[in-house]
Design an enzyme around this catalytic site. Structure first.
Site, PDB file in Angstrom:
ATOM      1  CG  HIS A 109      -1.680   1.284   1.404  1.00  0.00           C
ATOM      2  ND1 HIS A 109      -2.934   1.504   0.886  1.00  0.00           N
ATOM      3  CD2 HIS A 109      -1.321   2.440   2.040  1.00  0.00           C
ATOM      4  CE1 HIS A 109      -3.314   2.737   1.201  1.00  0.00           C
ATOM      5  NE2 HIS A 109      -2.362   3.323   1.909  1.00  0.00           N
ATOM      6  CD  GLU A 110       1.921   3.380   3.706  1.00  0.00           C
ATOM      7  OE1 GLU A 110       1.999   4.448   3.073  1.00  0.00           O
ATOM      8  OE2 GLU A 110       0.976   3.130   4.477  1.00  0.00           O
ATOM      9  CG  HIS A 113       0.518   6.261  -0.654  1.00  0.00           C
ATOM     10  ND1 HIS A 113      -0.624   6.832  -1.152  1.00  0.00           N
ATOM     11  CD2 HIS A 113       0.161   5.677   0.529  1.00  0.00           C
ATOM     12  CE1 HIS A 113      -1.635   6.602  -0.299  1.00  0.00           C
ATOM     13  NE2 HIS A 113      -1.178   5.891   0.717  1.00  0.00           N
TER      14      HIS A 113
END
Ligand code: ZN
Length: 235
Positions: A109-110, A113
């Site tokens: 998920h990070e 980004h």
């Protein structure tokens, strides 16, 4: 509905405020509790192939053809984030070194980004651009509102609401950014050939995380309606 309940009842006990506080607390506790328990469950399920969260992040970066300037450790639990200012991934120790389905989900998920930044993803750019305004608005709106309410200056109260609205816009713009990062994470985990249990667990962890952002956005929208109701009844 929320606002009609708030005003038109004279200056007795403010039931709408109590309702706002209860709804906000219940939403907050429920979503925080759900992410913590989902994260704890999937932290006990090992990833196949003894990889750490950092390994998975590096593999996703390679597959996406994106580079970061560091994958660093950050203290605490569920404190993981990507910093667009210096293009670094910050993973909590359990996710950086740990090799569970939950660590892989959070790490991807990070990384999502970081991929957004590399690709110039528009909602992400808007979100980053409004951060300074939001920080200023969030720190002064309440003082402006209280002064306006005490002095019965509707204009000042309206200014406070406009300032608060920036924080609401920020919470709303955060939603597509977070959903997209999770979408990229799941797409990678599926494409990398992980088993069904890993894919299912990662989806559960990231859905639970998304609910916390939805709750925060909903709470700020309700608060905005409440403030609008307050200026109406003071006219
Ligand atoms: Zn995120």
């Amino acid at each position: 509905m929320f606002i009609p309940y708030g005003y038109g009842y004279g200056y007795g006990f403010d039931w709408s405020y109590l309702l706002l506080v209860i709804v906000s607390l219940v939403l907050g506790f429920a979503t925080q509790g759900y992410i913590r328990s989902t994260y704890a469950t999937w932290s006990k399920v090992d990833l196949p192939g003894s990889q750490s969260g950092a390994d998975v992040a590096r593999a996703m970066l390679r597959a996406s053809n994106v580079e970061v300037d560091g994958i660093l450790s950050t203290p605490g639990e569920l404190t993981d984030h990507y910093d667009p200012r210096d293009n670094t991934l910050h993973l909590s120790d359990g996710n950086l070194r740990g090799g569970s389905v939950a660590s892989a989900a959070v790490a991807c998920h990070e990384t999502g980004h970081a991929v957004q930044t590399a690709r110039g993803y528009l909602p992400g750019r808007i979100r980053t651009a409004i951060v300074p305004i939001v920080n200023f608005a969030s720190s002064v709106w309440m003082i402006v509102f209280i002064i306006g309410a005490f002095m019965a200056m509707t204009g000042l109260m309206q200014l406070a609401i406009i300032l608060f609205a920036f924080a609401v816009v920020f919470q709303i713009v955060t939603l597509p950014v977070e959903f997209d990062a999770s979408h990229r994470a799941i797409a990678y985990i599926e494409s990398a050939g992980y088993d069904q249990t890993t894919v299912r667990g990662a989806k559960k962890v990231l859905t639970a995380a998304a609910l916390t952002y939805v709750a925060a956005a909903l709470t700020s929208v309700l608060q905005l309606f409440y403030l609008l109701g307050q200026t109406q009844r003071r006219r």
